[in-house]
Enzyme design. Sequence first.
Site, PDB file in Angstrom:
ATOM      1  N   CYS A  43       6.832  76.122  48.837  1.00  0.00           N
ATOM      2  CA  CYS A  43       8.155  75.483  48.863  1.00  0.00           C
ATOM      3  C   CYS A  43       8.870  75.598  47.531  1.00  0.00           C
ATOM      4  O   CYS A  43      10.054  75.233  47.429  1.00  0.00           O
ATOM      5  CB  CYS A  43       8.052  73.995  49.172  1.00  0.00           C
ATOM      6  SG  CYS A  43       7.208  73.578  50.675  1.00  0.00           S
ATOM      7  N   HIS A  85       9.788  67.511  51.425  1.00  0.00           N
ATOM      8  CA  HIS A  85       9.674  68.399  52.579  1.00  0.00           C
ATOM      9  C   HIS A  85       8.615  67.840  53.517  1.00  0.00           C
ATOM     10  O   HIS A  85       7.470  67.668  53.117  1.00  0.00           O
ATOM     11  CB  HIS A  85       9.282  69.802  52.121  1.00  0.00           C
ATOM     12  CG  HIS A  85       8.883  70.705  53.252  1.00  0.00           C
ATOM     13  ND1 HIS A  85       9.636  70.834  54.393  1.00  0.00           N
ATOM     14  CD2 HIS A  85       7.808  71.514  53.415  1.00  0.00           C
ATOM     15  CE1 HIS A  85       9.030  71.686  55.223  1.00  0.00           C
ATOM     16  NE2 HIS A  85       7.921  72.111  54.653  1.00  0.00           N
ATOM     17  N   HIS A 141       6.885  67.735  57.694  1.00  0.00           N
ATOM     18  CA  HIS A 141       6.728  68.352  59.013  1.00  0.00           C
ATOM     19  C   HIS A 141       6.946  67.300  60.110  1.00  0.00           C
ATOM     20  O   HIS A 141       6.365  67.397  61.180  1.00  0.00           O
ATOM     21  CB  HIS A 141       5.331  68.956  59.138  1.00  0.00           C
ATOM     22  CG  HIS A 141       5.139  70.219  58.341  1.00  0.00           C
ATOM     23  ND1 HIS A 141       4.018  70.994  58.443  1.00  0.00           N
ATOM     24  CD2 HIS A 141       5.926  70.855  57.443  1.00  0.00           C
ATOM     25  CE1 HIS A 141       4.119  72.034  57.634  1.00  0.00           C
ATOM     26  NE2 HIS A 141       5.267  71.976  57.007  1.00  0.00           N
ATOM     27  N   GLU A 180      24.739  52.744  62.655  1.00  0.00           N
ATOM     28  CA  GLU A 180      24.820  52.036  61.375  1.00  0.00           C
ATOM     29  C   GLU A 180      24.041  52.722  60.262  1.00  0.00           C
ATOM     30  O   GLU A 180      24.486  52.781  59.115  1.00  0.00           O
ATOM     31  CB  GLU A 180      24.305  50.601  61.558  1.00  0.00           C
ATOM     32  CG  GLU A 180      24.369  49.745  60.309  1.00  0.00           C
ATOM     33  CD  GLU A 180      25.783  49.347  59.901  1.00  0.00           C
ATOM     34  OE1 GLU A 180      26.740  49.624  60.671  1.00  0.00           O
ATOM     35  OE2 GLU A 180      25.946  48.780  58.807  1.00  0.00           O
ATOM     36  N   HIS A 223       9.688  73.759  62.351  1.00  0.00           N
ATOM     37  CA  HIS A 223       8.979  73.655  61.086  1.00  0.00           C
ATOM     38  C   HIS A 223       9.069  72.245  60.490  1.00  0.00           C
ATOM     39  O   HIS A 223       8.057  71.572  60.355  1.00  0.00           O
ATOM     40  CB  HIS A 223       9.567  74.707  60.124  1.00  0.00           C
ATOM     41  CG  HIS A 223       8.949  74.731  58.766  1.00  0.00           C
ATOM     42  ND1 HIS A 223       8.977  75.849  57.965  1.00  0.00           N
ATOM     43  CD2 HIS A 223       8.333  73.786  58.035  1.00  0.00           C
ATOM     44  CE1 HIS A 223       8.366  75.586  56.815  1.00  0.00           C
ATOM     45  NE2 HIS A 223       7.966  74.338  56.830  1.00  0.00           N
TER      46      HIS A 223
END
Lengths: 276, 276, 276, 276
Positions: free
Chosen positions: D128, D146, D148, D171, D236
């Site tokens: 990443c 990040h 999953h 809201e 992903h």
Amino acid sequence: MSESKSNCTCGSSQTNGILSTIPNHTALPRELQDEFNDPNHPANLICELCRLFYDNNWVTGTGGGISIRDVDGPNPNIIYIAPSGVQKERIQPWEMFVVELPDEKILRTPNDIPVELTKSYKYKHSACTPLFVSCYKLRDAGACIHTHSQNAVMITLLYEDQDVFKINHIEQIKALPRLQYNATTGKVDKIGSLENFETLVIPIIDNLPHEEDLTPTLNEALIKYPGASAVLVRRHGIFVWGETIWKAKVYNEAIDYLLELGVKMKLAGISTIKPE
Amino acid sequence: MSESKSNCTCGSSQTNGILSTIPNHTALPRELQDEFNDPNHPANLICELCRLFYDNNWVTGTGGGISIRDVDGPNPNIIYIAPSGVQKERIQPWEMFVVELPDEKILRTPNDIPVELTKSYKYKHSACTPLFVSCYKLRDAGACIHTHSQNAVMITLLYEDQDVFKINHIEQIKALPRLQYNATTGKVDKIGSLENFETLVIPIIDNLPHEEDLTPTLNEALIKYPGASAVLVRRHGIFVWGETIWKAKVYNEAIDYLLELGVKMKLAGISTIKPE
Amino acid sequence: MSESKSNCTCGSSQTNGILSTIPNHTALPRELQDEFNDPNHPANLICELCRLFYDNNWVTGTGGGISIRDVDGPNPNIIYIAPSGVQKERIQPWEMFVVELPDEKILRTPNDIPVELTKSYKYKHSACTPLFVSCYKLRDAGACIHTHSQNAVMITLLYEDQDVFKINHIEQIKALPRLQYNATTGKVDKIGSLENFETLVIPIIDNLPHEEDLTPTLNEALIKYPGASAVLVRRHGIFVWGETIWKAKVYNEAIDYLLELGVKMKLAGISTIKPE
Amino acid sequence: MSESKSNCTCGSSQTNGILSTIPNHTALPRELQDEFNDPNHPANLICELCRLFYDNNWVTGTGGGISIRDVDGPNPNIIYIAPSGVQKERIQPWEMFVVELPDEKILRTPNDIPVELTKSYKYKHSACTPLFVSCYKLRDAGACIHTHSQNAVMITLLYEDQDVFKINHIEQIKALPRLQYNATTGKVDKIGSLENFETLVIPIIDNLPHEEDLTPTLNEALIKYPGASAVLVRRHGIFVWGETIWKAKVYNEAIDYLLELGVKMKLAGISTIKPE
């Protein structure tokens, strides 16, 4: 248990709204202090398991209940019962009602406890008490668990026209006892465990306004279904019992697992009874 | 509570992004240190319950709010309110706004706290404040809980054309109070609990861009539905109150349980009102 | 893991119903005390992971099982196996069966442990033992995990007419090993990881009344599907193995994630195999 | 977060499979020991948040990742990145990659740490990393998360023909920042928060076999959607960033809440865009 609550209460202070400013139980009589030093004392186990059941969304909102018979103690006729209407995850060992079978003589109530611990709160006997007593008397139970599990309620709604829930051919069924009526003794004996392919049958009784009024229909179900280790109450929850509190806990977990699966199967259009 | 978050925050350090390098609260004035030594101080209970609500996915993403009136304290007109826009599960007791009713005089704000604790963060009053005050004034509430529970939001979406959510014939309804308007005093009195077969009615009001602008419609709902112990806000969440924080907690748990069940029933094609 | 149980057992006393009054393990032989002081001893890891799996509703109701081979220890042929029929979240390190491969010589059973620790409970060998041994022998596994995950059971019900579960084009697939049969050695080698677009294939075998009777069909599946790192048992659960206990844990998590997703996709009418 | 894992890792030993026999970090250089004594050190926060994310089923099976820029430290160009392929809930502060922007100079890797702590495990840079760097460079992010999350994956499957996910009139949208491209500086400025009725737009990019290959399409999305505070990757997961780690955490929670709600709305046939 997909409906489970996820609160971790393990680190929370065990502050009951009622008892909240009491940091320890030194106000208790010495003998109760000594009793409660044993983590396996029935009163302590009730507290521990109520926290666990709360985390599963089984006893939130003061719902549900639990009772343990002191099967390994000096007097196995003594039963401990969590009180009514309190937050189950926050009860303390001195808040139990203590009753002796078979005459249901009240040996101690939380209202006998020093007021600095109870703040003069007037505890009420659990409305489940006569139902628990039925399980003790008709089934020689060592403990009885009552939850408001959403899986239990949903099953009774999805099978609103049925008076039993049935499931077979699932491995988890093996965790449940095979029970048989013994005509000689008039008792229900445990003669091993169910096989995975066998049909677990849990009777469903209809709910009534007053929990204690369920006693006659519960008794009927206990007699009509000697093989049952639990009774569902429609739009209400479930009662599960076992030879000991640990067996009752295991049976309750296995049954809730099967009810959860049963709800999913029904909603997916899959029969809980495997087609031949 | 099927939507619950499952984080166990019990072991986590209570490090707020803002206050994070402060290991203890010795920077506080001595009297506040003393106050906060009581685990049942309203400011501490707000912190404890926010962690619990976070674990249920009720106040994640800085959502939701809570306020407690110090009903057992020396001045029961004092209310504590969690601040706006902060991580609810990480708030500290000194971060509360403290307000005196009925004039809503601000007694203390977290902006009065030593900057080494607040790192000069400028706290904002909760936008829920006028809504909490309505519950205090119109209902004599002892506490008010506001969550963004997904069960609450989903119910208002599934019943988008309705201005109330109704459910009956479910045992958990018994956990909720029976409320009645008293024409003599002009107040709403608690006169026991609902029966399981009775219909719980929770009004639904429409959301508005500014939370404080909900006050008039909330007030209308409080007056129109004297029996209600909660108000749903469509596409937003729910407000639940009670005589004490523990009652409010129990009502909120019981209602969320019923909303969760209501969502499941609706999706399964089962009416939440039992057919005659 | 949407089916997960949410109990936080971290703060609970590790009281097994059987062993419950024993506060520590000083009754053990000195050498076992020393062994169990290492938190990474296989027996301790089994206890730790069983608590974790319980929280996921993978081993509730005494379901499931786990075995670790002591791959880093003085004798990597020694395997530790959790006993049958006990509460998995409450087992203690001295309750393991210890077996030496390849002859499956029993080195120690919990029935050899001082009775003050076992209270004379007669432990039974896990019915999974021959299945675990298959994974050790046919796949050189370092550990084998068996759960009753509801995602696993539901997948086998939703694909009741299939003998494999297949999914591709999901990132999480990358967490799983690429396995290849090596004709020279007759072994299955790990040659890296799967790509996200590749198809994960998990064979499904039918359940049988006795767990040990699954061995021949499990062996068949292991041989027929050399690329598989898990085998589903219909209406029962799943077996997952890996080179070490940590790999087995990671594979099991990744597969359960994919099974959970697979159930949701199937119910939403989305193929788990991406259309070309 | 209905998909959340429910493990309570708080009480578990932080034993990484790799580092498992090391009871403390006294093997570390003195200066790192000192650094890691601060619970708010970025490396410690990564560990704390990974445990939290694991409990939500966001980073199970070694999935997901996180990076924090040391915005309040002596050098705000330094970023900490969790390594690839390890159990996220068990990482230790010394396992981070430390990189200096803008040249991405590697200042420290866990491979520089004493082998008694790493057992010679060869850590890999997170795949990443270039995606995180894009968020730092194009958005001045202070942290990037990040996950999953199954809610993220399911939304991209339910809207497989769409390149954005849109939701309005909820809201929780208010928790997210209003972002605007500033033509003068070429930067994206935060100019307050979204209103509840506004439409949150999250671009969806297609997945590719190698995570680093997503960089060009991520960059395109960052430029095309200056108002976005997150990017979904189909089949992903999701990338979410913020000005600080706490903002990124809050945005990620609020977005996951909205994705969860979006999945439920879609499955219930309710548009996530409110009809006029």
